[in-house]
Write an enzyme that holds these catalytic residues in place. Structure first.
Site, PDB file in Angstrom:
ATOM      1  N   ASP A  25       1.004  -1.299  -0.054  1.00  0.00           N
ATOM      2  CA  ASP A  25       0.134   0.049  -0.057  1.00  0.00           C
ATOM      3  C   ASP A  25       0.979   1.187  -0.073  1.00  0.00           C
ATOM      4  O   ASP A  25       2.121   1.227   0.691  1.00  0.00           O
ATOM      5  CB  ASP A  25      -0.918   0.041   0.989  1.00  0.00           C
ATOM      6  CG  ASP A  25      -2.063  -1.112   1.033  1.00  0.00           C
ATOM      7  OD1 ASP A  25      -2.430  -1.335  -0.074  1.00  0.00           O
ATOM      8  OD2 ASP A  25      -2.265  -1.529   2.229  1.00  0.00           O
TER       9      ASP A  25
ATOM     10  N   ASP B 105      -7.180  -1.328  -4.846  1.00  0.00           N
ATOM     11  CA  ASP B 105      -8.120  -1.028  -3.883  1.00  0.00           C
ATOM     12  C   ASP B 105      -8.905   0.079  -4.541  1.00  0.00           C
ATOM     13  O   ASP B 105     -10.111   0.246  -4.424  1.00  0.00           O
ATOM     14  CB  ASP B 105      -7.486  -0.317  -2.434  1.00  0.00           C
ATOM     15  CG  ASP B 105      -6.823  -1.409  -1.922  1.00  0.00           C
ATOM     16  OD1 ASP B 105      -6.832  -2.613  -1.836  1.00  0.00           O
ATOM     17  OD2 ASP B 105      -5.778  -1.096  -1.036  1.00  0.00           O
TER      18      ASP B 105
END
Length: 193
Positions: A145, A179
């Site tokens: 991330d 995402d």
């Protein structure tokens, strides 16, 4: 262009962009390293062992297997969807393709990154295909991330009940492009389909 070609092209393009960004971050940033682009937008490298917001339910193996099953179901649905060329609009097919590609991008991290990268630490950058092998076995990799949007950082007013005077960050999650693809696909589906 057929619906199947549209779906394939959408999936291919967004997966390439997602994986290229994750591999670049993993091989150029130390864990926790941050670059401020704007005060409200930063690149912040973290690794997520669980699902959304780092939640770990029933262990990493269960989560990875659940993701594989979810990908298979979404992939089958997309395959069937592209067979019914007349019934569905291109936008609907692209939304499902975005959701599929986003899920696939994160499952690639979980399945393979533990095998093909060395451990990321706060002091060293990960290497691709390390001599001694990766940091985790198959199905146990961590999701990369890097996108962080702290739109507001500061102390809340004292007059607020419960949280008054506490430090507050609005939009604290750190996420990745995969995402974003899932979120965008779902939002467009909810708004327009």
């Amino acid at each position: 262009m057929t619906k199947r070609q549209i779906a394939f092209l959408s999936i291919f393009l967004v997966l390439i962009i997602d994986q290229a960004s994750k591999i670049w971050i993993k091989t150029h940033f130390t864990l926790g390293e941050s670059v401020v682009i704007f005060p409200w937008f930063r690149i912040l490298f973290i690794e997520n062992n669980g699902m959304a917001f780092g939640i770990e339910i029933l262990g990493k193996l269960f989560l990875s297997l659940f993701r594989v099953v979810a990908i298979a179901v979404i992939g089958y649905y997309l395959y069937r969807l592209t067979q019914r060329a007349v019934r569905y609009k291109n936008g609907f097919v692209i939304c499902i393709s975005l959701i599929f590609a986003g899920a696939m991008g994160n499952i690639i991290d979980s399945l393979f990154y533990g095998l093909i990268f060395s451990e990321s630490t706060f002091y060293t950058v990960a290497t691709f295909m390390p001599e001694g092998g990766g940091y985790a076995p198959f199905l146990y990799g961590k999701v990369v991330d890097m996108l962080y949007f702290p739109l507001y950082e500061g102390f809340l007013p004292q007059w607020l009940p419960i949280w008054g005077g506490d430090f507050f960050v609005f939009f604290r999650p750190v996420f990745n492009l995969a995402d974003s693809y899932i979120t965008i696909g779902v939002l467009i589906l909810l708004l327009f389909y």
